[in-house]
Design a protein around this motif. Structure first.
Motif, short mmCIF file in Angstrom:
data_model
loop_
_atom_site.label_atom_id
_atom_site.label_comp_id
_atom_site.label_asym_id
_atom_site.label_seq_id
_atom_site.Cartn_x
_atom_site.Cartn_y
_atom_site.Cartn_z
N ILE A 89 -48.35 -3.68 -45.65
CA ILE A 89 -49.91 -3.48 -45.01
C ILE A 89 -50.56 -1.74 -44.57
O ILE A 89 -51.81 -1.38 -44.19
CB ILE A 89 -50.17 -3.72 -43.49
CG1 ILE A 89 -49.60 -5.46 -43.56
CG2 ILE A 89 -50.87 -3.77 -42.43
CD1 ILE A 89 -49.31 -6.26 -42.19
N PHE A 90 -49.13 -0.62 -44.51
CA PHE A 90 -49.65 0.82 -44.54
C PHE A 90 -49.99 1.00 -45.54
O PHE A 90 -50.97 2.05 -45.82
CB PHE A 90 -48.49 0.92 -43.93
CG PHE A 90 -48.40 0.72 -42.16
CD1 PHE A 90 -49.40 1.39 -41.08
CD2 PHE A 90 -47.70 0.16 -41.66
CE1 PHE A 90 -48.93 1.19 -39.81
CE2 PHE A 90 -47.85 0.27 -40.18
CZ PHE A 90 -48.54 0.45 -39.32
N ALA A 91 -49.39 0.14 -46.72
CA ALA A 91 -49.79 1.34 -48.32
C ALA A 91 -51.58 0.81 -48.66
O ALA A 91 -51.98 1.41 -48.63
CB ALA A 91 -48.71 0.44 -49.48
N CYS A 92 -51.54 -0.53 -48.08
CA CYS A 92 -52.88 -0.81 -48.59
C CYS A 92 -54.51 0.07 -47.59
O CYS A 92 -54.96 0.80 -48.49
CB CYS A 92 -52.68 -1.99 -47.93
SG CYS A 92 -52.48 -3.11 -49.10
N GLN A 93 -53.80 0.33 -46.89
CA GLN A 93 -54.48 1.27 -45.50
C GLN A 93 -54.36 2.42 -46.14
O GLN A 93 -55.87 3.57 -46.23
CB GLN A 93 -54.33 1.43 -43.97
CG GLN A 93 -55.46 2.56 -43.51
CD GLN A 93 -55.21 2.33 -41.70
OE1 GLN A 93 -53.87 1.16 -41.60
NE2 GLN A 93 -55.59 3.19 -41.12
N ARG A 94 -53.78 3.34 -47.14
CA ARG A 94 -54.09 4.59 -47.39
C ARG A 94 -53.95 4.38 -48.81
O ARG A 94 -54.62 5.76 -49.62
CB ARG A 94 -52.30 5.15 -47.39
CG ARG A 94 -51.73 6.27 -48.12
CD ARG A 94 -50.34 7.12 -47.81
NE ARG A 94 -49.99 7.20 -45.92
CZ ARG A 94 -48.97 7.61 -45.67
NH1 ARG A 94 -48.30 8.58 -46.41
NH2 ARG A 94 -48.88 7.08 -44.56
N ALA A 95 -53.97 3.27 -49.24
CA ALA A 95 -54.39 3.56 -50.95
C ALA A 95 -56.07 3.20 -50.94
O ALA A 95 -57.11 3.92 -51.41
CB ALA A 95 -54.62 2.43 -51.53
N GLY A 96 -56.71 2.43 -49.37
CA GLY A 96 -58.53 2.73 -49.59
C GLY A 96 -58.76 1.37 -50.06
O GLY A 96 -59.96 0.87 -49.67
N LEU A 97 -57.75 -0.21 -49.87
CA LEU A 97 -58.31 -1.14 -49.94
C LEU A 97 -57.80 -1.70 -48.33
O LEU A 97 -57.80 -1.70 -47.71
CB LEU A 97 -56.82 -1.77 -50.48
CG LEU A 97 -56.43 -0.70 -51.55
CD1 LEU A 97 -54.58 -1.84 -52.73
CD2 LEU A 97 -57.63 -1.05 -52.68
N LEU A 98 -58.66 -3.30 -48.64
CA LEU A 98 -59.26 -4.05 -48.25
C LEU A 98 -58.29 -5.25 -47.92
O LEU A 98 -57.95 -5.64 -48.92
CB LEU A 98 -61.03 -4.80 -48.04
CG LEU A 98 -61.10 -6.07 -47.38
CD1 LEU A 98 -60.34 -5.73 -45.46
CD2 LEU A 98 -62.61 -6.27 -47.17
N ALA A 99 -57.60 -5.34 -46.89
CA ALA A 99 -56.43 -6.09 -47.20
C ALA A 99 -56.24 -7.69 -46.24
O ALA A 99 -57.20 -7.16 -45.44
CB ALA A 99 -54.97 -4.94 -46.05
N VAL A 100 -55.97 -8.59 -46.52
CA VAL A 100 -56.20 -9.54 -46.49
C VAL A 100 -54.52 -10.74 -46.03
O VAL A 100 -54.34 -11.25 -46.43
CB VAL A 100 -56.87 -10.37 -46.99
CG1 VAL A 100 -57.03 -12.23 -46.41
CG2 VAL A 100 -58.43 -9.88 -47.30
N PRO A 101 -54.07 -9.95 -45.27
CA PRO A 101 -52.76 -10.45 -44.90
C PRO A 101 -52.67 -11.99 -43.89
O PRO A 101 -53.18 -12.21 -43.14
CB PRO A 101 -51.61 -9.69 -44.48
CG PRO A 101 -52.78 -9.00 -43.40
CD PRO A 101 -53.57 -8.95 -43.73
N ILE A 102 -52.03 -13.00 -45.01
CA ILE A 102 -51.94 -14.25 -44.48
C ILE A 102 -50.68 -14.68 -45.19
O ILE A 102 -49.87 -14.57 -45.77
CB ILE A 102 -52.51 -14.96 -45.49
CG1 ILE A 102 -52.16 -15.29 -46.38
CG2 ILE A 102 -54.41 -14.65 -45.37
CD1 ILE A 102 -53.19 -16.35 -47.73
N ILE A 103 -50.20 -15.76 -43.92
CA ILE A 103 -48.46 -16.78 -44.09
C ILE A 103 -49.07 -17.51 -45.81
O ILE A 103 -49.97 -17.94 -45.93
CB ILE A 103 -48.66 -17.85 -43.62
CG1 ILE A 103 -48.81 -17.24 -41.69
CG2 ILE A 103 -47.17 -18.54 -43.40
CD1 ILE A 103 -48.38 -17.98 -40.80
N PRO A 104 -47.73 -17.23 -47.07
CA PRO A 104 -47.70 -17.28 -47.98
C PRO A 104 -47.55 -19.28 -47.72
O PRO A 104 -46.65 -19.21 -47.78
CB PRO A 104 -46.66 -16.41 -48.96
CG PRO A 104 -45.86 -16.05 -47.82
CD PRO A 104 -46.97 -15.66 -46.45
N PRO A 105 -48.40 -19.93 -48.69
CA PRO A 105 -48.09 -21.21 -48.67
C PRO A 105 -46.97 -21.38 -49.80
O PRO A 105 -46.82 -21.05 -50.61
CB PRO A 105 -49.80 -21.76 -48.76
CG PRO A 105 -50.44 -20.58 -49.72
CD PRO A 105 -49.84 -19.58 -48.76
#
Length: 644
Positions: A89-105
């Motif tokens: 989650i923090f790495a995505c912010q540092r890479a400038g990405l838009l993150a969508v974390p969800i519970i993996p089915p």
């Protein structure tokens, strides 16, 4: 351990990720644990792993460099809860990405568990998915034989990136803060889905600056600092569970994490973690208190319970009952619990998470009560002296859009820099919810929360009384919140019904209650008596005539991942005959007992205009049967179905 040279106003950073390199370079923080993950086992023996601030910062920097994507790309995170999820989650912010974390089915995508994933992939259109290599292999195996064309098309479009690969790469972790290329304050950095308590989950767009403002506001409200130790078992994918990851970092605190599975399977674990790590703060949904009283096992186990370190027992969710808090205090005061730590609070995904708390440093926990409820905010004028002048909370008439006087219930509206930018792909709904304007007043925009509230007393305590969409209309213009009926129904047979597993709503021109039984009753006469007791108890406590009582098997009522009842989904499921009914009784003024089938036929014949009004919050989608079933099984996936 004391940490020197810490000023809670310095060093403030524009986004949360920028706090990490600051702490990582300070000698007092470098080797301090930022996050500790506890894995519980069936025999009660726990194991743990940890990340110091230096390790977390280095890992985030390394992973961000291994994510070979374009700045602004959308990435769906399909990762189990744990330290890896925190890093990503923090790495995505540092890479400038838009993150969508969800519970993996489960990658078999069986039992209708894929509907939310289809919704997420369709709405957010991510370029890539981050998952463990084993999960990706199972997805590819599924694709080789899948007959689900829609799901297969969405999965094939993704660039699948193994988490092991991006974690294995080693790069130079030296970082120049002046050349930070991560998400800036105005950049979208997170899509978090609403819980689904009042409609199909909606994708909320958050900027990095709004999230930073939100957790700074929460830090100040709860008086958090580097000596704070947080314990959380909440889902890390959205709302409070996710925001407490950010809150930990901006506070320079330590957060002890475990999974919802671990807590529900063994509620005593929560108490043990508070004891072992001398936790000062823990956020929990309101159903946690009666659950732990009932299943906490305080007199069992090898670790003596000690709760004297607690400063903030944060109770979230709407409608916080004083009786539940008092019962918890009575049971755990002998174990050192200070009543002053009770922190009733309010939040919602559209405002990142945190909105307010009635707790204040130095208070004694003696909150006033309104209709059995504890307050979730204190709005007295002196709050401006506490640095909250940029957050405004008002109560408004839902129809006229005019502020109501104190003592009158209405919809809660919020103005704050923490407010999200809107719902992804739904401009009409965004305008309606995020751009509320007061009638005949020059003011900025307000977030319409969809929650009802009332301000009472000289100190102007705000009580969150329930959901607008869950109000039940009565005769002569009267109305009542569903949770009052559900509470009265549960009190009729607390040893036979599952606490927190009842739903009340209007159904076929009457009031219906669906209640889960702890154990299936083999004797029909016993079930009939339970139905009658429910009806009598509701009338005695609330003077409300219940027209339909339905007893169902455990796990039948749809819930969110945080344990909230989805009344709208329960109503739909009942109307469509999707409940495993043990016993039903339909009452009318003539004491005529109709069949459930009769009631369902009546309900299907109605246009149910009120429900459709509520469904517009689900962005115009029909509540497909697959989603209803998936919602009903959501807590099974997290073991939350065992709530009480």
């Amino acid at each position: 351990m004391k940490y020197e040279n810490y000023d809670p106003c310095f060093p403030e950073q524009p986004v949360v990720d920028l706090y990490l390199p600051v702490w990582a370079k300070l000698p007092a923080f470098r080797h301090k644990p930022a996050f500790i993950w506890v894995e519980d086992s069936p025999d009660g023996v726990s194991s743990c792993s940890s990340l110091t601030y230096e390790q977390l910062n280095n890992s985030v920097q390394s992973i961000s460099k291994q994510l070979h994507l374009q700045r602004g790309d959308t990435v769906v995170i399909l990762c189990a809860p744990g330290l890896q999820l925190v890093e990503i989650i923090f790495a995505c912010q540092r890479a400038g990405l838009l993150a969508v974390p969800i519970i993996p089915p489960h990658p078999s995508f069986a039992n209708d568990n894929h509907h939310h994933l289809v919704r997420v992939l369709s709405q957010t259109r991510p370029k890539a998915a981050l998952a463990l290599r084993g999960y990706i292999d199972h997805v590819r195996q599924y694709l080789s034989s899948s007959t689900n064309k829609r799901l297969s098309e969405l999965l094939l479009k993704l660039q699948w990136i193994p988490i092991e690969k991006i974690k294995a790469g080693k790069v130079n972790v030296q970082q120049n803060l002046s050349s930070y290329n991560g998400c800036k304050p105005d950049d979208l950095y997170l899509i978090q889905y609403t819980s689904g308590a009042t409609g199909i989950p909606k994708p909320v767009l958050l900027t990095a600056g709004a999230a930073a403002h939100n957790v700074r506001t929460a830090r100040k409200a709860y008086d958090l600092h580097p000596n704070s130790v947080i314990v959380s078992w909440l889902p890390q994918y959205h709302d409070c569970g996710l925001m407490f990851l950010l809150l930990t970092v901006i506070s320079g605190a330590t957060c002890v994490l475990t999974s919802p599975n671990a807590f529900i399977n063994r509620p005593r674990l929560w108490l043990e973690l508070i004891t072992e790590y001398k936790a000062t703060c823990t956020p929990v949904p309101s159903f946690t208190l009666p659950l732990v009283v009932k299943r906490g096992g305080v007199k069992t186990g090898t670790i003596p319970i000690s709760l004297g370190s607690m400063k903030n027992l944060i109770i979230i969710n709407e409608a916080i009952y004083k009786a539940a808090a008092e019962e918890f205090i009575e049971v755990f005061k002998p174990f050192g619990l200070n009543p002053a730590c009770i922190s009733p609070s309010y939040g919602l995904a559209e405002n990142c998470t945190f909105v307010s708390t009635a707790w204040r440093s130095g208070n004694h926990g003696n909150f006033p009560v309104y209709k059995k409820l504890l307050p979730s905010a204190r709005l007295q004028a002196s709050s401006r002296d506490e640095g909250e002048e940029d957050v405004e909370i008002i109560v408004v008439n839902e129809e006229t859009h005019e502020p109501v006087d104190d003592g009158i219930e209405g919809e809660i509206w919020i103005s704050s820099p923490s407010i999200a930018t809107g719902y992804l792909g739904h401009p009409s709904l965004t305008r309606e919810v995020f751009y509320g304007r007061l009638k005949n007043k020059l003011s900025g925009n307000f977030l319409r929360t969809g929650d009802r509230g009332i301000v009472i007393g000289q100190e102007r305590y705000l009580y969150v009384t329930g959901r607008c969409s869950d109000m039940i209309k009565l005769s002569k213009g009267h109305e009542i919140h569903s949770h009052y009926i559900e509470t009265a129904a549960y009190n009729s047979c607390p040893k036979l019904l599952r606490g927190g597993c009842l739903a009340a709503f209007q159904f076929s021109k009457t009031i219906a209650i669906v209640a889960e039984l702890q154990k299936t009753q083999s004797d029909p006469e016993s079930s009939r008596k339970i139905c009658e007791e429910i009806r009598k108890s509701v009338f005695k406590e609330e003077q409300i005539e219940v027209g339909l009582v339905v007893l169902v098997e455990s796990g039948n009522l749809p819930k969110t991942t945080s344990g909230k009842i989805q009344r709208w989904a329960a109503k739909y499921k009942l109307r469509e005959g999707g409940m495993n009914v043990i016993m039903q009784m339909k009452f009318d003024n003539n004491a005529k007992n109709l069949t459930l089938c009769d009631a369902i036929i009546h309900a299907r014949e109605e246009k149910i205009e009120e429900e459709e009004k509520g469904m517009k919050i689900s962005m115009g989608e029909e509540p497909d049967q697959g989603f209803i079933l998936a919602s009903a099984n959501a807590l099974n996936n997290l073991s939350l179905r065992s709530s009480l």
